[in-house]
Design an enzyme around this catalytic site. Structure first.
Site, PDB file in Angstrom:
ATOM      1  N   PHE A  12      38.951  49.915  41.744  1.00 32.81           N
ATOM      2  CA  PHE A  12      39.118  49.791  43.198  1.00 32.81           C
ATOM      3  C   PHE A  12      39.789  48.455  43.573  1.00 32.81           C
ATOM      4  CE2 PHE A  12      36.354  48.305  46.956  1.00 32.81           C
ATOM      5  CZ  PHE A  12      37.281  48.690  47.916  1.00 32.81           C
ATOM      6  N   ALA A  83      37.400  43.569  35.300  1.00 33.98           N
ATOM      7  CA  ALA A  83      36.778  44.723  34.640  1.00 33.98           C
ATOM      8  C   ALA A  83      35.270  44.561  34.614  1.00 33.98           C
ATOM      9  CB  ALA A  83      37.300  44.853  33.212  1.00 33.98           C
ATOM     10  N   THR A 130      30.521  38.411  42.243  1.00 32.28           N
ATOM     11  CA  THR A 130      29.901  38.991  43.432  1.00 32.28           C
ATOM     12  C   THR A 130      28.906  38.031  44.076  1.00 32.28           C
ATOM     13  OG1 THR A 130      28.313  40.687  44.082  1.00 32.28           O
ATOM     14  CG2 THR A 130      28.289  40.082  41.799  1.00 32.28           C
ATOM     15  N   ASP A 131      28.663  38.214  45.363  1.00 32.74           N
ATOM     16  CA  ASP A 131      27.622  37.418  46.036  1.00 32.74           C
ATOM     17  C   ASP A 131      26.215  37.857  45.610  1.00 32.74           C
ATOM     18  OD1 ASP A 131      27.558  39.879  47.341  1.00 32.74           O
ATOM     19  OD2 ASP A 131      27.555  39.038  49.368  1.00 32.74           O
ATOM     20  N   GLU A 132      26.121  39.027  44.924  1.00 32.61           N
ATOM     21  CA  GLU A 132      24.790  39.536  44.573  1.00 32.61           C
ATOM     22  C   GLU A 132      24.087  38.643  43.547  1.00 32.61           C
ATOM     23  OE1 GLU A 132      24.574  43.819  44.151  1.00 32.61           O
ATOM     24  OE2 GLU A 132      26.316  44.081  45.431  1.00 32.61           O
ATOM     25  N   TYR A 155      22.699  45.072  37.520  1.00 29.02           N
ATOM     26  CA  TYR A 155      24.109  44.751  37.804  1.00 29.02           C
ATOM     27  C   TYR A 155      24.268  43.268  38.115  1.00 29.02           C
ATOM     28  CZ  TYR A 155      28.292  44.041  40.675  1.00 29.02           C
ATOM     29  OH  TYR A 155      29.457  43.528  41.205  1.00 29.02           O
ATOM     30  N   SER A 156      23.491  42.761  39.080  1.00 34.22           N
ATOM     31  CA  SER A 156      23.718  41.368  39.490  1.00 34.22           C
ATOM     32  C   SER A 156      23.311  40.391  38.381  1.00 34.22           C
ATOM     33  CB  SER A 156      23.005  41.055  40.815  1.00 34.22           C
ATOM     34  OG  SER A 156      21.648  41.366  40.761  1.00 34.22           O
ATOM     35  N   ALA A 157      22.294  40.774  37.580  1.00 35.44           N
ATOM     36  CA  ALA A 157      21.908  39.902  36.456  1.00 35.44           C
ATOM     37  C   ALA A 157      23.036  39.819  35.434  1.00 35.44           C
ATOM     38  CB  ALA A 157      20.631  40.423  35.794  1.00 35.44           C
ATOM     39  N   LYS A 159      26.247  40.205  36.063  1.00 31.50           N
ATOM     40  CA  LYS A 159      27.332  39.404  36.646  1.00 31.50           C
ATOM     41  C   LYS A 159      26.958  37.912  36.622  1.00 31.50           C
ATOM     42  CE  LYS A 159      30.752  40.565  38.251  1.00 31.50           C
ATOM     43  NZ  LYS A 159      32.092  40.816  37.662  1.00 31.50           N
ATOM     44  N   ASN A 185      32.956  44.970  49.354  1.00 28.90           N
ATOM     45  CA  ASN A 185      34.311  45.391  49.746  1.00 28.90           C
ATOM     46  C   ASN A 185      34.302  46.840  50.224  1.00 28.90           C
ATOM     47  OD1 ASN A 185      36.823  43.739  47.760  1.00 28.90           O
ATOM     48  ND2 ASN A 185      34.847  42.944  48.344  1.00 28.90           N
ATOM     49  N   ASP A 285      13.927  54.868  49.122  1.00 30.56           N
ATOM     50  CA  ASP A 285      14.658  53.605  48.988  1.00 30.56           C
ATOM     51  C   ASP A 285      15.088  53.360  47.531  1.00 30.56           C
ATOM     52  OD1 ASP A 285      15.843  51.341  49.896  1.00 30.56           O
ATOM     53  OD2 ASP A 285      14.007  50.349  50.575  1.00 30.56           O
TER      54      ASP A 285
HETATM   55  P1  NAD Z   1      35.317  49.464  39.882  1.00 26.18           P
HETATM   56  O1  NAD Z   1      34.073  50.010  39.280  1.00 26.18           O
HETATM   57  O2  NAD Z   1      36.021  50.220  40.956  1.00 26.18           O
HETATM   58  O3  NAD Z   1      36.425  49.201  38.739  1.00 26.18           O
HETATM   59  C1  NAD Z   1      36.099  48.608  37.514  1.00 26.18           C
HETATM   60  C2  NAD Z   1      37.284  48.798  36.567  1.00 26.18           C
HETATM   61  O4  NAD Z   1      36.952  48.190  35.316  1.00 26.18           O
HETATM   62  C3  NAD Z   1      37.617  50.275  36.275  1.00 26.18           C
HETATM   63  O5  NAD Z   1      39.008  50.469  36.330  1.00 26.18           O
HETATM   64  C4  NAD Z   1      37.097  50.473  34.857  1.00 26.18           C
HETATM   65  O6  NAD Z   1      37.814  51.474  34.124  1.00 26.18           O
HETATM   66  C5  NAD Z   1      37.278  49.081  34.263  1.00 26.18           C
HETATM   67  N1  NAD Z   1      36.380  48.837  33.124  1.00 26.18           N
HETATM   68  C6  NAD Z   1      35.033  49.042  33.085  1.00 26.18           C
HETATM   69  N2  NAD Z   1      34.562  48.721  31.867  1.00 26.18           N
HETATM   70  C7  NAD Z   1      35.614  48.272  31.136  1.00 26.18           C
HETATM   71  C8  NAD Z   1      35.759  47.773  29.815  1.00 26.18           C
HETATM   72  N3  NAD Z   1      34.699  47.688  28.985  1.00 26.18           N
HETATM   73  N4  NAD Z   1      36.979  47.407  29.391  1.00 26.18           N
HETATM   74  C9  NAD Z   1      38.073  47.510  30.208  1.00 26.18           C
HETATM   75  N5  NAD Z   1      37.985  47.983  31.472  1.00 26.18           N
HETATM   76  C10 NAD Z   1      36.777  48.366  31.924  1.00 26.18           C
HETATM   77  O7  NAD Z   1      34.923  48.003  40.373  1.00 26.18           O
HETATM   78  P2  NAD Z   1      35.385  47.188  41.662  1.00 26.18           P
HETATM   79  O8  NAD Z   1      34.521  47.550  42.796  1.00 26.18           O
HETATM   80  O9  NAD Z   1      36.843  47.277  41.794  1.00 26.18           O
HETATM   81  O10 NAD Z   1      34.968  45.706  41.207  1.00 26.18           O
HETATM   82  C11 NAD Z   1      35.889  44.898  40.473  1.00 26.18           C
HETATM   83  C12 NAD Z   1      35.253  43.548  40.198  1.00 26.18           C
HETATM   84  O11 NAD Z   1      34.931  42.906  41.431  1.00 26.18           O
HETATM   85  C13 NAD Z   1      33.956  43.623  39.404  1.00 26.18           C
HETATM   86  O12 NAD Z   1      33.939  42.542  38.504  1.00 26.18           O
HETATM   87  C14 NAD Z   1      32.871  43.479  40.460  1.00 26.18           C
HETATM   88  O13 NAD Z   1      31.710  42.895  39.914  1.00 26.18           O
HETATM   89  C15 NAD Z   1      33.551  42.563  41.447  1.00 26.18           C
HETATM   90  N6  NAD Z   1      33.093  42.686  42.847  1.00 26.18           N
HETATM   91  C16 NAD Z   1      33.050  43.924  43.447  1.00 26.18           C
HETATM   92  C17 NAD Z   1      32.654  44.013  44.784  1.00 26.18           C
HETATM   93  C18 NAD Z   1      32.633  45.355  45.496  1.00 26.18           C
HETATM   94  O14 NAD Z   1      32.187  45.415  46.646  1.00 26.18           O
HETATM   95  N7  NAD Z   1      33.122  46.427  44.911  1.00 26.18           N
HETATM   96  C19 NAD Z   1      32.292  42.872  45.493  1.00 26.18           C
HETATM   97  C20 NAD Z   1      32.353  41.618  44.835  1.00 26.18           C
HETATM   98  C21 NAD Z   1      32.764  41.553  43.516  1.00 26.18           C
HETATM   99  P1  TYD Z   2      26.666  50.064  47.780  1.00 30.67           P
HETATM  100  O1  TYD Z   2      27.934  50.561  48.400  1.00 30.67           O
HETATM  101  O2  TYD Z   2      26.112  50.797  46.606  1.00 30.67           O
HETATM  102  O3  TYD Z   2      26.879  48.503  47.452  1.00 30.67           O
HETATM  103  P2  TYD Z   2      25.786  47.377  46.949  1.00 30.67           P
HETATM  104  O4  TYD Z   2      24.588  48.058  46.434  1.00 30.67           O
HETATM  105  O5  TYD Z   2      26.557  46.672  45.876  1.00 30.67           O
HETATM  106  O6  TYD Z   2      25.515  46.526  48.154  1.00 30.67           O
HETATM  107  O7  TYD Z   2      25.536  50.044  48.889  1.00 30.67           O
HETATM  108  C1  TYD Z   2      25.696  49.351  50.108  1.00 30.67           C
HETATM  109  C2  TYD Z   2      24.387  49.468  50.860  1.00 30.67           C
HETATM  110  O8  TYD Z   2      24.174  50.850  51.224  1.00 30.67           O
HETATM  111  C3  TYD Z   2      23.180  49.074  50.036  1.00 30.67           C
HETATM  112  O9  TYD Z   2      22.225  48.401  50.885  1.00 30.67           O
HETATM  113  C4  TYD Z   2      22.597  50.395  49.561  1.00 30.67           C
HETATM  114  C5  TYD Z   2      22.952  51.343  50.675  1.00 30.67           C
HETATM  115  N1  TYD Z   2      23.226  52.748  50.265  1.00 30.67           N
HETATM  116  C6  TYD Z   2      22.566  53.806  50.929  1.00 30.67           C
HETATM  117  O10 TYD Z   2      21.780  53.598  51.867  1.00 30.67           O
HETATM  118  N2  TYD Z   2      22.846  55.076  50.529  1.00 30.67           N
HETATM  119  C7  TYD Z   2      23.714  55.357  49.520  1.00 30.67           C
HETATM  120  O11 TYD Z   2      23.910  56.557  49.162  1.00 30.67           O
HETATM  121  C8  TYD Z   2      24.366  54.268  48.848  1.00 30.67           C
HETATM  122  C9  TYD Z   2      25.321  54.525  47.709  1.00 30.67           C
HETATM  123  C10 TYD Z   2      24.096  52.980  49.260  1.00 30.67           C
END
Ligand code: NAD
Ligand code: TYD
Length: 349
Positions: A12, A83, A130-132, A155-157, A159, A185, A285
């Site tokens: 993403f 990744a 991540t902020d988590e 997950y957050s641990a 990261k 995001n 929850d």
């Molecule tokens: P995502 O799950 O959409 O994409 C992760 C990508 O990493 C995928 O393309 C997957 O194929 C690849 N990948 C996974 N394991 C792999 C491996 N072992 N080797 C090579 N590639 C691998 O994730 P995202 O939401 O785009 O997040 C990207 C980064 O940003 C992550 O590090 C995440 O912790 C961080 N982040 C995400 C958010 C959010 O809200 N999504 C917020 C803050 C930080």
């Molecule tokens: P999510 O998009 O999974 O991001 P994160 O857990 O990394 O914050 O979830 C965002 C918020 O929405 C989180 O407080 C959990 C809640 N949530 C639901 O209430 N229902 C759902 O089906 C999902 C996936 C998340």
């Protein structure tokens, strides 16, 4: 720095970062390194795949030898590392992949550059986090760059562990690094297991919108294009060893996000506003559900002049429009393995 690896570029956020770098910096060579898990899809990059400065390598970041070969062969001088396994609910169901990719995978990349960049200047390891990692807030306060780490999900641990490894390698082996910690995001190309795209899809299918607990948990939402812009600025301008928080000062309760989303989908489909809110369903929850995240991004704004380009309403409107126009993308990325996960997580709703 001209020969870049972007890890996780088929995911993403990674696909937005790859697109931005390939189109804004034609004199860079951009190597997208991605394992293509369920969350990674080359469909996310069809618009730029034929650019002459774009290369794709299907590699697992835990495969240290394959990474080493790439780094030497293409004289890589910068890595932007995204990744990861990224979904909290999946980390609760099965943490192993999170430990492997997020911790061992980051370790594997660091081991390669420790050796490859030993005598090099003008190199950089940019770790996207991540902020988590900061844990969960009460009613007041915000995360700043010096907030102590207190991760509370697998997950957050994982990261947090990777952040610590990057800083430790920077300190011990003088690897030039930067880290950014970003809030939640949303935007185009997000895999429809996360709250916003999941709800858009369920509205379109007339399925219940599963809100965990009472929907009172708070997240701080940032449009993915603004995150990619911040990564660009930090990559090019931050001093080595710095950490930046990224966020748009946009705290929302989950229930409010889902109501706004329902109304925006209704508006764009020309059906009476309020119709989709009838699908809202409160469910059990999430275990260990963090109550509130809020990011203070003052340092990034003051030091490097970044600010978000859209309001939450504008970003949601772009996002809904994209999903309505790209249902074939959704069908393709969710076919196969994802259906099993959906049934485990939400039953046969
Ligand atoms: P995502 O799950 O959409 O994409 C992760 C990508 O990493 C995928 O393309 C997957 O194929 C690849 N990948 C996974 N394991 C792999 C491996 N072992 N080797 C090579 N590639 C691998 O994730 P995202 O939401 O785009 O997040 C990207 C980064 O940003 C992550 O590090 C995440 O912790 C961080 N982040 C995400 C958010 C959010 O809200 N999504 C917020 C803050 C930080
Ligand atoms: P999510 O998009 O999974 O991001 P994160 O857990 O990394 O914050 O979830 C965002 C918020 O929405 C989180 O407080 C959990 C809640 N949530 C639901 O209430 N229902 C759902 O089906 C999902 C996936 C998340």
């Amino acid at each position: 720095m001209k020969n870049l690896i972007i890890t996780g570029g088929a995911g993403f956020i990674g696909s937005h970062v790859v697109r931005r770098f390939v189109t804004h910096y034609p004199h860079y060579k951009i190597h997208n390194v991605d394992k293509l898990t369920y969350a990674g899809n080359l469909l996310n990059l069809t618009d730029i795949e034929s650019y002459p400065n774009y290369y794709f390598h299907k590699i697992d970041i835990c495969d240290t030898e394959a990474i080493r070969k790439l780094v030497y062969e293409f004289e890589i001088d910068a890595i932007i590392h995204l990744a990861a396994e990224s979904h909290v609910d999946r980390s609760i169901l099965g943490p192993r992949a999170f430990i492997e990719t997020n911790i061992i995978g980051t370790f594997s990349l660091l081991e390669v550059v420790r050796e490859a960049w030993k005598d090099k200047k003008n190199v950089r390891f940019y770790h996207v986090s991540t902020d988590e990692v900061y844990g969960s807030l009460g009613e007041t306060g915000m995360f700043v760059e010096t907030t102590p780490y207190d991760p509370r999900s697998p997950y957050s641990a994982s990261k947090a562990a990777s952040d610590h490894l990057v800083r430790a390698y920077g300190h011990t082996y003088n690897i030039p690094y930067v880290i950014s910690n970003c809030s939640n995001n949303y935007g185009s190309h997000q895999f429809p297991e996360k709250l916003i795209p999941l709800c858009i899809q369920n509205i379109l299918k007339n399925k219940p919108l599963p809100i965990y607990g009472k929907g009172e948990n708070i997240r701080d939402w940032l449009w993915v294009n603004d995150h990619a812009h911040a990564i660009d600025i930090i990559f090019h301008q931050a001093e080595n060893g710095q950490t930046y928080n990224i966020g748009a000062h946009n705290e929302q309760r989950n229930i409010e996000v889902v109501k706004m989303l329902c109304d925006e989908v209704d508006r764009q489909r020309n059906i009476p506003v309020g119709t989709s809110q009838n699908l809202i369903t409160f469910v059990k929850d999430r275990p260990g559900h963090d109550a509130r995240y809020a990011i203070d991004a003052t340092k990034l704004q003051k030091d490097l002049g970044w600010k978000p380009s859209v309001t939450f309403e504008q970003g949601l409107s772009h996002t809904v429009k994209w999903y309505l126009e790209n249902q074939s993308w959704v069908e393709q990325v969710t076919s196969g393995e994802y259906q099993k996960y959906y049934e485990i997580q939400y039953g046969d709703r």
